[in-house]
Motif scaffolding. Structure first.
Motif: not given
Length: 500
Positions: A280-297
């Motif tokens: 759902r967060l990926v869907d929200a970011a895509r809809s809003a045009g927000t680039l989602l940076v995910v830290d997987e450290t």
């Protein structure tokens, strides 16, 4: 121009207030507080704990009164009390938004590595990093030395990273069900280098960047230094991952250019986002045009085998057009091996590589070869297994020590990662950090992990000590808590010496 960067709806604020322990907002010295005072204290506590961001617009008095079931007079009096205390600012026509009082302490120490010469007298709980897993570090470096002559005849600058390492990282994503080409990978100088490169490419000074609240302190400072306007988004109730309705609202109202999140064993809280939240967060970011940076450290550091790990966030955006993934060898292997990476769409990677010519040109070849040798053999899994065992033992030791010596401190035991997020029994985390350092234990206080002074009632404790050292650390923290609770001068408590 309005001074707020996000908004809190009346139903949401009422729900947050009702979720508080009643003793926190209704009682004082055994007496029931006036309704307005209880409401004001509840909102103030939500701000200090970071559950309501600083600079968040609050609902109008009439709306909150209806949602919370009190009179409008009560809400008006509560807002006035908050304004008088510096926790609320208002402007006619713009509404009211949360704030923190001028001069609220924002600690500047606690995460930098402790100088080696201080190790004999100080227990360092500031840095969430463990010693290198041997013999795997030595073996990896020896393998890298064997391969180094193949690269020595070149200039040594590989802005995108060594092809062998890019291929190994791409293969690792592909093996996890996320088809990835080497052209989607750029090797960086640690995760910090990766996030810095993304910020330079994708944001301009003054642009809004949404972040978890709390979030990783060093990344927050990096973004501040880059000129970003940080928009904090509180984690779900009881740290249950992301609050997706709030994220949708922030992306709609604040229109952040970029968002930075930690999905796996979140630093500092240890939270693990669910599969549904990720989708759902990926869907929200895509809809809003927000680039989602995910830290997987922290992704590799699952400490409890029975914990189900959701798919990686980038699996919901395999092409990498909406999600940029950041990884690193620092937490899973060793912080001294400053190798990180970015996974994104090929065009984003090309732009990052082109921009790198004006920063560090590339990461060290020897370290890249060492990580490549680990990933292409069985060394990585065995080394990470050692790291998990160390972290699990340390986690259990510090949890047991806190429960013995500080039973009124509250925390949820995370199933992975390297950090414990602790509520300090109503005491100031900043003051505990100050007192603790003089007593021989070094911890970062909660405000380091928030925006504009939030989380004053917390400290972060990493899983870096075990056994007698963990117990002694808790003893010293208990001494610091006593000093803060009584208001006694720090020098009244004896200093400790300790040799690890």
């Amino acid at each position: 121009m309005a001074q707020w960067t996000s908004a809190v709806g009346a139903p949401q604020l009422a729900r947050l207030l009702r979720s508080q322990d009643s003793r926190e907002v209704q009682l004082a010295g055994g007496r029931r507080l006036p309704a307005y005072r209880g409401l004001a204290d509840g909102i103030r506590l939500l701000v200090l704990e970071g559950r309501i961001p600083v600079a968040a617009r609050l609902p109008a008095e009439r709306e909150l009164a209806a949602a919370f079931g009190v009179s409008r007079t009560t809400v008006a009096a509560a807002y006035e009390a908050l304004r008088a205390e510096g926790f609320l600012e208002s402007r006619r026509g713009s509404g009211s938004w949360t704030a923190v009082p001028a001069g609220n302490p924002l600690p500047t120490r606690g995460l930098e590595p402790l100088p080696p010469e201080a190790a004999g007298s100080m227990i360092d709980l500031g840095c969430a990093a463990l010693p290198a897993p041997e013999p795997w570090l030595t073996r990896a470096v020896q393998a890298a030395m064997t391969d180094l002559p193949l690269y020595a005849h070149t200039h040594g600058d590989y802005p995108a990273g060594l092809p062998v390492l890019r291929q190994a990282l791409a293969d690792r994503y592909t093996a996890r069900g996320i088809p990835t080409m080497p052209e989607q990978i750029m090797v960086t100088t640690g995760a910090m280098g990766a996030v810095a490169a993304i910020c330079r490419l994708c944001t301009s000074p003054g642009e809004r960047v949404a972040v978890d609240s709390p979030s990783y302190a060093n990344i927050l400072q990096l973004m501040r230094d880059a000129g970003a306007r940080l928009v904090p988004v509180a984690l779900g109730e009881r740290l249950a991952g992301w609050d997706i309705p709030v994220w949708r609202q922030v992306m709609r109202d604040a229109a952040p250019r970029m968002a930075y999140v930690v999905a796996d064993y979140h630093n500092p809280t240890g939270t693990l986002a669910t599969e549904d939240q990720r989708r759902r967060l990926v869907d929200a970011a895509r809809s809003a045009g927000t680039l989602l940076v995910v830290d997987e450290t922290m992704t590799e550091l699952r400490l409890d085998a029975d914990t189900e790990v959701p798919p990686q966030v980038c699996s919901f955006d395999p092409a990498g057009s909406a999600v940029i993934t950041v990884g690193s060898a620092s937490k899973a292997f060793w912080a001294g091996m400053r190798i990180g990476w970015v996974r994104a769409a090929p065009d984003i990677i090309r732009s990052l590589v082109a921009a790198r010519a004006y920063s560090d040109l590339g990461s060290p070849v020897l370290e890249q070869l060492a990580i490549a040798s680990l990933l292409t053999g069985d060394g990585w899994e065995q080394a990470v297994g050692i790291r998990r065992d160390q972290a699990r033992e340390n986690r259990d030791a510090i949890v047991a020590a806190l429960r013995r010596h500080l039973p009124d401190w509250e925390f949820s035991v995370p199933h992975g990662g390297l950090t414990l997020w602790v509520r300090t029994g109503g005491l100031s985390g900043s003051r505990i950090a100050e007192a603790g350092e003089r007593l021989g234990v070094r911890v970062p206080s909660g405000p380091r992990f928030g925006v504009d002074g939030a989380f004053e009632g917390f400290v972060r404790l990493p899983f870096t000590v075990s056994g007698a050292v963990a117990d002694e650390a808790a003893v010293r923290l208990a001494g610091a808590a006593r000093l803060v609770a009584t208001g006694a001068p720090v020098d009244t408590e004896p200093r400790h010496s300790f040799v690890a």
